[in-house]
Design a protein around this motif. Structure first.
Motif, mmCIF file in Angstrom:
data_model
loop_
_atom_site.group_PDB
_atom_site.id
_atom_site.type_symbol
_atom_site.label_atom_id
_atom_site.label_comp_id
_atom_site.label_asym_id
_atom_site.label_seq_id
_atom_site.Cartn_x
_atom_site.Cartn_y
_atom_site.Cartn_z
ATOM 1 N N VAL A 219 0.854 -1.189 0.000
ATOM 2 C CA VAL A 219 0.000 0.000 0.000
ATOM 3 C C VAL A 219 0.890 1.239 0.000
ATOM 4 O O VAL A 219 1.645 1.477 0.950
ATOM 5 N N LEU A 220 0.825 2.009 -1.074
ATOM 6 C CA LEU A 220 1.598 3.245 -1.211
ATOM 7 C C LEU A 220 0.681 4.448 -1.067
ATOM 8 O O LEU A 220 -0.450 4.434 -1.546
ATOM 9 N N ASN A 221 1.178 5.480 -0.402
ATOM 10 C CA ASN A 221 0.424 6.733 -0.346
ATOM 11 C C ASN A 221 0.978 7.707 -1.372
ATOM 12 O O ASN A 221 2.182 7.767 -1.617
ATOM 13 N N PHE A 222 0.066 8.438 -1.972
ATOM 14 C CA PHE A 222 0.411 9.375 -3.033
ATOM 15 C C PHE A 222 -0.163 10.749 -2.701
ATOM 16 O O PHE A 222 -1.269 10.860 -2.164
ATOM 17 N N ILE A 244 10.492 12.037 -4.663
ATOM 18 C CA ILE A 244 10.724 11.564 -3.303
ATOM 19 C C ILE A 244 9.456 10.935 -2.729
ATOM 20 O O ILE A 244 9.496 9.851 -2.125
ATOM 21 N N TYR A 245 8.337 11.572 -2.900
ATOM 22 C CA TYR A 245 7.092 11.150 -2.261
ATOM 23 C C TYR A 245 6.432 10.005 -3.023
ATOM 24 O O TYR A 245 6.034 8.991 -2.418
ATOM 25 N N ASN A 246 6.303 10.161 -4.322
ATOM 26 C CA ASN A 246 5.472 9.253 -5.108
ATOM 27 C C ASN A 246 6.247 8.237 -5.933
ATOM 28 O O ASN A 246 5.900 7.055 -5.965
ATOM 29 N N ARG A 247 7.283 8.688 -6.615
ATOM 30 C CA ARG A 247 7.936 7.812 -7.588
ATOM 31 C C ARG A 247 8.955 6.859 -6.967
ATOM 32 O O ARG A 247 9.199 5.781 -7.506
ATOM 33 N N TRP A 248 9.581 7.239 -5.845
ATOM 34 C CA TRP A 248 10.619 6.412 -5.239
ATOM 35 C C TRP A 248 10.150 4.975 -5.043
ATOM 36 O O TRP A 248 10.820 4.011 -5.418
ATOM 37 N N PHE A 249 8.983 4.824 -4.481
ATOM 38 C CA PHE A 249 8.508 3.494 -4.081
ATOM 39 C C PHE A 249 7.905 2.728 -5.252
ATOM 40 O O PHE A 249 8.214 1.557 -5.461
ATOM 41 N N ILE A 250 7.082 3.367 -6.044
ATOM 42 C CA ILE A 250 6.415 2.633 -7.122
ATOM 43 C C ILE A 250 7.408 2.263 -8.218
ATOM 44 O O ILE A 250 7.311 1.176 -8.815
ATOM 45 N N PRO A 259 14.209 6.875 -8.793
ATOM 46 C CA PRO A 259 14.269 8.031 -9.692
ATOM 47 C C PRO A 259 15.552 8.833 -9.485
ATOM 48 O O PRO A 259 16.023 9.015 -8.356
ATOM 49 N N LYS A 260 16.106 9.313 -10.575
ATOM 50 C CA LYS A 260 17.459 9.875 -10.558
ATOM 51 C C LYS A 260 17.589 11.114 -9.680
ATOM 52 O O LYS A 260 18.593 11.277 -8.983
ATOM 53 N N ILE A 340 2.336 2.358 -14.923
ATOM 54 C CA ILE A 340 3.638 1.906 -14.437
ATOM 55 C C ILE A 340 3.632 0.419 -14.114
ATOM 56 O O ILE A 340 4.578 -0.312 -14.446
ATOM 57 N N LEU A 341 2.570 -0.047 -13.450
ATOM 58 C CA LEU A 341 2.558 -1.425 -12.951
ATOM 59 C C LEU A 341 1.653 -2.359 -13.738
ATOM 60 O O LEU A 341 1.938 -3.552 -13.853
#
Length: 438
Positions: A219-222, A244-250, A259-260, A340-341
């Motif tokens: 479960v990811l928060n966005f 940092i918030y959204n893309r790092w985890f997904i 993400p770079k 993405i997934l």
């Protein structure tokens, strides 16, 4: 609420969500201390220094609470199992804890509800926090043992299992911004936590797959990050916040990479050999959980340390938390997750806090009813756009312990009097019940 079940695909599930430490009463049943118990005792960390010792006393009142779900016409119950209840020191099994979750799952099924389990919703055993918590790689290893232990007891009866709830909150909010336990503001600890929480996810999935478990997810928060102005600097700041918030985890889960832009700031502080863990982190899943509440307007802060950005107040209507009501963001992230997934998606949390009061035996919360309606519209739009959306869980079933905000912020469909623990279904509960009956 102008929707009904007929507006959703056949088999779509409606439910409500809770979390162990927020409702159960951590002072009962042999549960061990968590880092939230000690964090709450620090000056200024939690409103009125409140903790989850009693909370909603769901530990003793779970049958009543499950009756509310059944009587409201819901299909499913999303709950978390407490690591510190199952293993008070993070490693040694507490039979009372296992017995409680046995009873809870059986009672959920007896009411015709599907149990959706979350393994970790922030209640880290203090004994593991003493050894560095999520900044220590060993915590991820211990988490896999916990996942195996609780799944051996209840995994044959739950409809699905999520490994981690909101890793951004576990890692960044808690180790870099310092707003949640353990309350650190340390980029080295944050970088390690950002990686180790995903490693824990990967290790748990590996262990549960080995047990033959299916329907595994995370479960990811966005939070939608939009530039506060049209300046190039604010656009760059909003993009970095999104990384940092959204893309790092997904992106780690989907592609085995970070993400770079975010990695550029965190790489000097990452644990040695982190790259070797990415295949484990990105192993196949069965579904993704999306938690969504609000957006943030991001401005560049060039004089501040990396990441050099800040959130500024936006113009939209706000909830009791001060969060802007922006349902367009939910549609955005459902479509992003699709792209993405390509997995089935569950909206595992969406809801709003409001200063609800019982008057003449009722709670009128028209603001919450509107909130639900506009976010349900966003979900329907996402389904029309090809998102394989399987369920919606409102956060939360009950008013509860809202972490650093103590018992002050009320998200529930059901009002809880924290003096008497009396439950009073709100107008939103009754309106949702009516919608689900159509």
């Amino acid at each position: 609420m102008d929707f009904s079940r007929k507006d959703f695909p056949e088999g779509f599930l409606f439910g409500a969500a809770t979390a162990a430490y927020q409702i159960e009463g951590h002072g009962f049943g042999g549960a061990g201390p968590t880092h939230w118990d000690s964090f709450a005792k620090g000056p200024g960390n939690v409103v009125r220094a409140e903790d989850g010792a009693v909370a909603c006393d769901h530990y003793h009142r779970y049958a009543q609470d499950l009756d509310l779900l059944r009587d409201g016409g819901f299909d499913a119950y999303r709950f978390s199992t407490s690591w510190a209840r199952v293993m008070p020191d993070g490693r040694t099994v507490n039979p009372e804890g296992l017995d409680f979750y046995d009873r809870l799952v059986d009672a959920t099924l007896e009411r015709g509800l599907k149990p959706f389990q979350t393994l970790y919703h922030w209640d880290l055993p203090s004994a593991l926090a003493d050894r560095g918590g999520w900044a220590n790689r060993d915590t991820a290893m211990a988490f896999a043992d916990y996942a195996e232990t609780i799944s051996a007891r209840i995994g044959d009866r739950v409809a699905s299992t999520a490994t981690i709830n909101e890793p951004w909150c576990v890692a960044w909010l808690s180790h870099f911004l310092g707003h949640h336990a353990p309350g650190l503001r340390d980029i080295r600890a944050a970088a390690r936590a950002m990686h180790h929480i995903l490693l824990a996810h990967g290790l748990a999935v590996e262990r549960l797959r080995g047990m033959g478990r299916a329907e595994l997810g995370i479960v990811l928060n966005f939070e939608r990050a939009l530039p506060a102005s049209d300046s190039a600097a604010d656009h760059a700041a909003a993009d970095l916040q999104d990384q940092i918030y959204n893309r790092w985890f997904i992106e780690a889960i989907a592609n085995g990479c970070y993400p770079k832009g975010a990695l550029a700031g965190l790489a000097p502080h990452m644990p040695d050999g982190w790259q070797d863990d990415m295949a484990l982190i990105s192993q196949p899943l069965d579904w993704l959980g999306v938690n969504y509440y609000t957006r943030a307007m991001i401005a560049a802060a060039p004089d501040a340390p990396w990441p050099g950005l800040t959130a500024v107040e936006g113009p939209l209507a706000k909830t009791q938390m001060g969060w802007e009501i922006y349902p367009e963001g939910l549609h955005h992230f459902l479509c992003r997750a699709r792209d993405i997934l390509g997995l089935p998606i569950h909206v595992t949390e969406n809801g709003m806090a409001w200063a609800d009061r019982v008057e003449n035996g009722t709670v009128e919360d028209s603001e919450r009813q509107r909130f639900i309606a506009v976010h349900v519209d966003a979900m329907r739009s996402a389904i029309a756009d090809g998102v394989d959306l399987r369920s919606f869980f409102y956060w939360s079933l009950l008013d509860n312990y809202e972490w650093a905000f103590g018992y002050e912020k009320r998200f529930g469909l059901v009002h809880v009097d924290f003096e008497t623990l009396e439950r009073t279904p709100k107008a939103s509960y009754h309106a949702l019940k009516s919608a689900l009956s159509r």
